[in-house]
Design a protein around this motif. Sequence first.
Motif, PDB file in Angstrom:
ATOM      1  N   LEU A   1       9.695 -11.594  -1.609  1.00 51.59           N
ATOM      2  CA  LEU A   1       8.723 -10.721  -0.932  1.00 51.59           C
ATOM      3  C   LEU A   1       8.755  -9.309  -1.534  1.00 51.59           C
ATOM      4  N   SER A   2       9.952  -8.801  -1.774  1.00 47.22           N
ATOM      5  CA  SER A   2      10.072  -7.448  -2.352  1.00 47.22           C
ATOM      6  C   SER A   2       9.415  -7.399  -3.730  1.00 47.22           C
ATOM      7  N   GLU A   3       9.642  -8.449  -4.525  1.00 49.22           N
ATOM      8  CA  GLU A   3       9.034  -8.482  -5.872  1.00 49.22           C
ATOM      9  C   GLU A   3       7.512  -8.493  -5.780  1.00 49.22           C
ATOM     10  N   ARG A   4       7.000  -9.299  -4.858  1.00 47.89           N
ATOM     11  CA  ARG A   4       5.531  -9.403  -4.778  1.00 47.89           C
ATOM     12  C   ARG A   4       4.904  -8.132  -4.218  1.00 47.89           C
ATOM     13  N   LEU A   5       5.572  -7.508  -3.244  1.00 48.75           N
ATOM     14  CA  LEU A   5       5.032  -6.247  -2.705  1.00 48.75           C
ATOM     15  C   LEU A   5       5.051  -5.163  -3.781  1.00 48.75           C
ATOM     16  N   ALA A   6       6.087  -5.193  -4.622  1.00 46.37           N
ATOM     17  CA  ALA A   6       6.167  -4.201  -5.712  1.00 46.37           C
ATOM     18  C   ALA A   6       5.019  -4.410  -6.692  1.00 46.37           C
ATOM     19  N   ARG A   7       4.737  -5.680  -7.007  1.00 43.98           N
ATOM     20  CA  ARG A   7       3.630  -5.949  -7.950  1.00 43.98           C
ATOM     21  C   ARG A   7       2.298  -5.487  -7.358  1.00 43.98           C
ATOM     22  N   LEU A   8       2.138  -5.679  -6.061  1.00 42.31           N
ATOM     23  CA  LEU A   8       0.869  -5.318  -5.421  1.00 42.31           C
ATOM     24  C   LEU A   8       0.692  -3.810  -5.284  1.00 42.31           C
ATOM     25  N   SER A   9       1.789  -3.111  -5.019  1.00 39.46           N
ATOM     26  CA  SER A   9       1.661  -1.692  -4.668  1.00 39.46           C
ATOM     27  C   SER A   9       2.019  -0.747  -5.801  1.00 39.46           C
TER      28      SER A   9
ATOM     29  N   ILE B   1       0.623   0.990   8.126  1.00 36.21           N
ATOM     30  CA  ILE B   1       1.074  -0.018   9.089  1.00 36.21           C
ATOM     31  C   ILE B   1      -0.132  -0.752   9.685  1.00 36.21           C
ATOM     32  N   ALA B   2      -1.191  -0.009   9.986  1.00 39.41           N
ATOM     33  CA  ALA B   2      -2.391  -0.640  10.564  1.00 39.41           C
ATOM     34  C   ALA B   2      -3.410  -1.016   9.493  1.00 39.41           C
ATOM     35  N   VAL B   3      -3.521  -0.226   8.432  1.00 38.48           N
ATOM     36  CA  VAL B   3      -4.640  -0.434   7.495  1.00 38.48           C
ATOM     37  C   VAL B   3      -4.263  -1.220   6.241  1.00 38.48           C
ATOM     38  N   GLY B   4      -2.960  -1.515   6.056  1.00 34.90           N
ATOM     39  CA  GLY B   4      -2.553  -2.279   4.883  1.00 34.90           C
ATOM     40  C   GLY B   4      -3.043  -3.722   4.969  1.00 34.90           C
ATOM     41  N   PHE B   5      -2.851  -4.464   3.896  1.00 34.29           N
ATOM     42  CA  PHE B   5      -3.194  -5.892   3.845  1.00 34.29           C
ATOM     43  C   PHE B   5      -4.673  -6.152   4.121  1.00 34.29           C
ATOM     44  N   GLY B   6      -5.493  -5.396   3.397  1.00 32.10           N
ATOM     45  CA  GLY B   6      -6.916  -5.734   3.327  1.00 32.10           C
ATOM     46  C   GLY B   6      -7.794  -5.202   4.434  1.00 32.10           C
ATOM     47  N   ARG B   7      -7.246  -4.511   5.415  1.00 41.25           N
ATOM     48  CA  ARG B   7      -8.075  -4.095   6.556  1.00 41.25           C
ATOM     49  C   ARG B   7      -9.256  -3.222   6.147  1.00 41.25           C
ATOM     50  N   THR B   8      -9.021  -2.356   5.155  1.00 38.20           N
ATOM     51  CA  THR B   8     -10.109  -1.436   4.785  1.00 38.20           C
ATOM     52  C   THR B   8     -10.920  -1.960   3.595  1.00 38.20           C
ATOM     53  N   GLY B   9     -10.661  -3.209   3.195  1.00 37.27           N
ATOM     54  CA  GLY B   9     -11.446  -3.796   2.108  1.00 37.27           C
ATOM     55  C   GLY B   9     -10.672  -3.899   0.806  1.00 37.27           C
ATOM     56  N   THR B  10      -9.676  -3.055   0.606  1.00 35.81           N
ATOM     57  CA  THR B  10      -8.766  -3.188  -0.540  1.00 35.81           C
ATOM     58  C   THR B  10      -7.401  -3.553   0.023  1.00 35.81           C
ATOM     59  N   MET B  11      -6.529  -4.069  -0.826  1.00 34.80           N
ATOM     60  CA  MET B  11      -5.229  -4.513  -0.306  1.00 34.80           C
ATOM     61  C   MET B  11      -4.557  -3.361   0.459  1.00 34.80           C
ATOM     62  N   PHE B  12      -4.539  -2.186  -0.184  1.00 35.41           N
ATOM     63  CA  PHE B  12      -4.028  -0.996   0.487  1.00 35.41           C
ATOM     64  C   PHE B  12      -5.119   0.067   0.476  1.00 35.41           C
TER      65      PHE B  12
ATOM     66  N   ARG C   1      -1.470   6.906  -5.645  1.00 30.59           N
ATOM     67  CA  ARG C   1      -0.327   6.128  -5.183  1.00 30.59           C
ATOM     68  C   ARG C   1       0.544   7.080  -4.366  1.00 30.59           C
ATOM     69  N   PRO C   2       0.978   6.657  -3.181  1.00 31.52           N
ATOM     70  CA  PRO C   2       1.826   7.556  -2.380  1.00 31.52           C
ATOM     71  C   PRO C   2       3.265   7.555  -2.897  1.00 31.52           C
ATOM     72  N   ASP C   3       4.099   8.431  -2.347  1.00 32.60           N
ATOM     73  CA  ASP C   3       5.530   8.411  -2.683  1.00 32.60           C
ATOM     74  C   ASP C   3       6.261   7.382  -1.839  1.00 32.60           C
ATOM     75  N   PHE C   4       5.789   7.216  -0.606  1.00 38.53           N
ATOM     76  CA  PHE C   4       6.357   6.197   0.285  1.00 38.53           C
ATOM     77  C   PHE C   4       5.187   5.430   0.900  1.00 38.53           C
ATOM     78  N   LEU C   5       5.342   4.129   0.994  1.00 42.09           N
ATOM     79  CA  LEU C   5       4.323   3.292   1.633  1.00 42.09           C
ATOM     80  C   LEU C   5       4.973   2.547   2.790  1.00 42.09           C
ATOM     81  N   CYS C   6       4.439   2.772   4.012  1.00 37.60           N
ATOM     82  CA  CYS C   6       4.959   2.082   5.205  1.00 37.60           C
ATOM     83  C   CYS C   6       4.041   0.921   5.536  1.00 37.60           C
ATOM     84  N   LEU C   7       4.617  -0.259   5.669  1.00 36.00           N
ATOM     85  CA  LEU C   7       3.837  -1.465   5.980  1.00 36.00           C
ATOM     86  C   LEU C   7       4.442  -2.182   7.185  1.00 36.00           C
ATOM     87  N   SER C   8       3.579  -2.814   7.962  1.00 37.11           N
ATOM     88  CA  SER C   8       4.067  -3.674   9.051  1.00 37.11           C
ATOM     89  C   SER C   8       2.888  -4.497   9.554  1.00 37.11           C
TER      90      SER C   8
END
Length: 434
Positions: A94-102, A254-265, A273-280
Amino acid sequence: MSNEEWISRTREAVWHPCTQMKHLELTPPLPIARGEGAWLIDHQGRRYLDAISSWWVNLFGHANPRINAAIVDQLARIEHVMLAGCTHAPVVELSERLARLSGLGHAFFGSDGASATEIALKMSFHFWHNRGRLHKTGYVSLQNGYHGETLGALSVTDVALFKDIYAPLLRQTHQVVSPDWRLAEVEESAEAYAWRAIGQMEDFLSECADTTAAVIVEPLVQGAAGMAMYHPIYLTRLRELCDNYEVHLIADEIAVGFGRTGTMFAYEQASIRPDFLCLSKGITGGYLPLSCVLTRDEIYAAFYADSSARGFLHSHSYTGNPLACRAALAVLDIFESDQVLLQNRSKAARFNELLAPVMAHPRVEQMRNIGMIWAFDVRHADAGFSTRFHIAALRHGLFLRPIGNTVYFMPPYVIEEAEMRLMADVTLQLLQEL
Ligand SMILES: Cc1ncc(COP(=O)(O)O)c(C=O)c1O
């Protein structure tokens, strides 16, 4: 056991979140027995369309066979093992795939969204500390922003109803004006307003950067503020300011990640690109509590040393839980195999067509949509509007929870044409009735 019996038992035994328990006398909770796709089903078989994805977490429906299968498979292997001193395939993959995506790395896992906020705030402060910048201890966030309810997260949240009573317990932080385009002057475009709003952030940073560790924002949509949307130029400019003034940019997706706004993030739409990305939330498709914070390699490197104290010693017992990570991997598989972002584009276009009569209703103003989020404000709505709307919608088999006078839809991505039609038709009818 009947609906009524479960309602009575929950009122005796459970303290419900974000709820004045006495209000349950008038608006009892829905006793849900099971779920199926976009539907919630009670103990008498009544069905409610989950038009807000169970607090914005559910992406691919309830009881999704693919996510179910992944969790069942994982159950037979290892349900949980502590992540300090151990590791396991689901958390690594999961960490590897999130890194590739973000494009950000070294995922640090927590459980709920608020724990991700806490982690990012602490990491930012600790980074500056490790760099010898001991005065960088402050945070700046947006007015009406929401980042969770634990004490650190609440300190950067700006929702009076949740925050004011706890003021004596909270850290002082600074809030600048929100880029919410509803605050624009008449004739002022969303973009022009975003430029005006960022001016206040620049003023703050030009004075206080030496004592500020990070800016935290919800990219493009401030959810709890009533789905307040803003122009991406705000984020593009914010990135420049954070670079110029040496302040971290924390993207709370946390709310808008994973496609909510039309892009993955959402931050992708500002080409930053942010310095920190919070996801949930959507990370596990709404199945299990999991959150994580990803960061830049340079930030990670500042913690990498012989000294333990320079390391990030934060922890939660369930950090990186294998079942939750497998659910998240199944979610990412679905994104890839079903071309979800592409499919959502046509679904969104269709729902916009179906919503045309709602948009044209004289009580509707500030209609807004980004990706799979829709919202509008209702004119002449009194204080009881949101509760009345919620109860009336339930009678029509629609589960919605307006925020003040804002009605919003945030459906699971598996929503079908007939279900979108139901959302639009019932909403129109309620606008006429209430
Ligand atoms: C933008 C944002 N940040 C943080 C949180 C807090 O997440 P959780 O409720 O999982 O603690 C939420 C929850 O709605 C949110 O919308």
